[in-house]
Design a protein around this motif. Structure first.
Motif, short mmCIF file in Angstrom:
data_model
loop_
_atom_site.label_atom_id
_atom_site.label_comp_id
_atom_site.label_asym_id
_atom_site.label_seq_id
_atom_site.Cartn_x
_atom_site.Cartn_y
_atom_site.Cartn_z
N LEU A 1 56.56 48.91 72.86
CA LEU A 1 55.85 50.14 72.49
C LEU A 1 56.50 50.80 71.28
CD1 LEU A 1 53.60 52.13 73.17
CD2 LEU A 1 55.21 53.28 74.72
N ASP B 1 50.68 39.87 81.07
CA ASP B 1 50.75 41.02 81.98
C ASP B 1 52.00 41.86 81.74
OD1 ASP B 1 49.99 42.66 84.25
OD2 ASP B 1 51.53 41.61 85.40
N GLN C 1 51.53 43.68 78.31
CA GLN C 1 50.57 44.78 78.44
C GLN C 1 51.18 45.95 79.21
OE1 GLN C 1 47.22 42.75 80.21
NE2 GLN C 1 46.30 42.33 78.20
N THR C 2 51.96 45.65 80.23
CA THR C 2 52.62 46.70 80.99
C THR C 2 53.63 47.43 80.10
OG1 THR C 2 52.33 45.49 83.07
CG2 THR C 2 54.04 47.19 83.03
N ARG D 1 52.25 50.17 77.79
CA ARG D 1 51.64 51.37 78.37
C ARG D 1 52.52 52.59 78.09
NH1 ARG D 1 50.95 49.72 84.36
NH2 ARG D 1 51.45 51.93 84.56
N SER D 2 51.93 53.61 77.53
CA SER D 2 52.71 54.82 77.22
C SER D 2 53.02 55.62 78.47
CB SER D 2 51.97 55.68 76.20
OG SER D 2 50.72 56.08 76.70
N ASN D 3 52.29 55.39 79.56
CA ASN D 3 52.53 56.11 80.81
C ASN D 3 53.28 55.25 81.83
OD1 ASN D 3 50.48 54.31 81.42
ND2 ASN D 3 49.27 55.77 82.59
N LEU D 4 53.99 54.24 81.38
CA LEU D 4 54.72 53.34 82.27
C LEU D 4 55.81 54.10 83.02
CD1 LEU D 4 55.26 50.46 83.30
CD2 LEU D 4 56.73 50.12 81.30
N GLY E 1 55.05 51.14 87.93
CA GLY E 1 54.37 50.13 87.11
C GLY E 1 55.25 48.92 86.87
#
Length: 167
Positions: free
Chosen positions: A6, A86, A89-90, A93-96, A100
């Protein structure tokens, strides 16, 4: 949560002229951004701009420094390894959060359950336990460690204690 992937994506978006970007946790609560343009150069101005951006807008708990991409070799930064889609992609995520991360690992390793144990703030180490239904190979343990490293915040490290039926 500020993962490597990210963070790299955000730096690339902010500085599109930098073709090569690699971010690596260099120490507890510290990360190094390695960067180059298409011409394999990093100007002092670019280095300063990236460092200011990272320290102001990425994550307040991490101190960033910037180096030319060629320093990856001298700093002995591990080579990037392929991870499942997977996991990538995880990590993007900015909200990980911890749930998660646990869910992503448990999907990859369905023959056990990963649990968050505790966070050692002083040493910046996240501790996990993996309750395995079978004895895991060293390769599987290495893969799990790699996947976790992609999903935990920059400036942190992780350790996994593997528990199986034989323990």
């Amino acid at each position: 949560m500020g993962t490597r992937l990210l963070s790299e994506q955000r730096v690339k978006t902010r500085f599109p002229h930098l073709r090569y970007i690699r971010i690596h946790t260099s120490d507890k609560y510290k990360a190094t951004i390695y960067a180059w343009t298409e011409d394999l150069q990093l100007s002092n101005q670019d280095a300063l701009s990236v460092e200011k951006y990272a320290n102001a807008y990425l994550y307040p708990y991490v101190v960033f420094q910037v180096k030319a991409y060629c320093a990856v070799r001298t700093d002995k930064v591990p080579l990037l390894q392929e991870v499942p889609v997977d996991i990538s992609q995880t990590a993007l995520r900015s909200n990980l959060n911890q749930y998660g991360i646990l869910a992503a690992i448990n999907r990859q390793f369905p023959y056990g359950r990963l649990r968050f144990k505790h966070y050692d703030v002083i040493n910046s180490i996240i501790h996990f336990d993996f309750d395995a239904l079978k004895r895991m190979t060293e390769q599987e343990k290495g893969s799990m460690a790699l996947y976790l490293q992609e999903m935990i915040p920059l400036g942190c490290f992780c350790e996994v204690r593997f528990l199986d039926e034989d323990d």
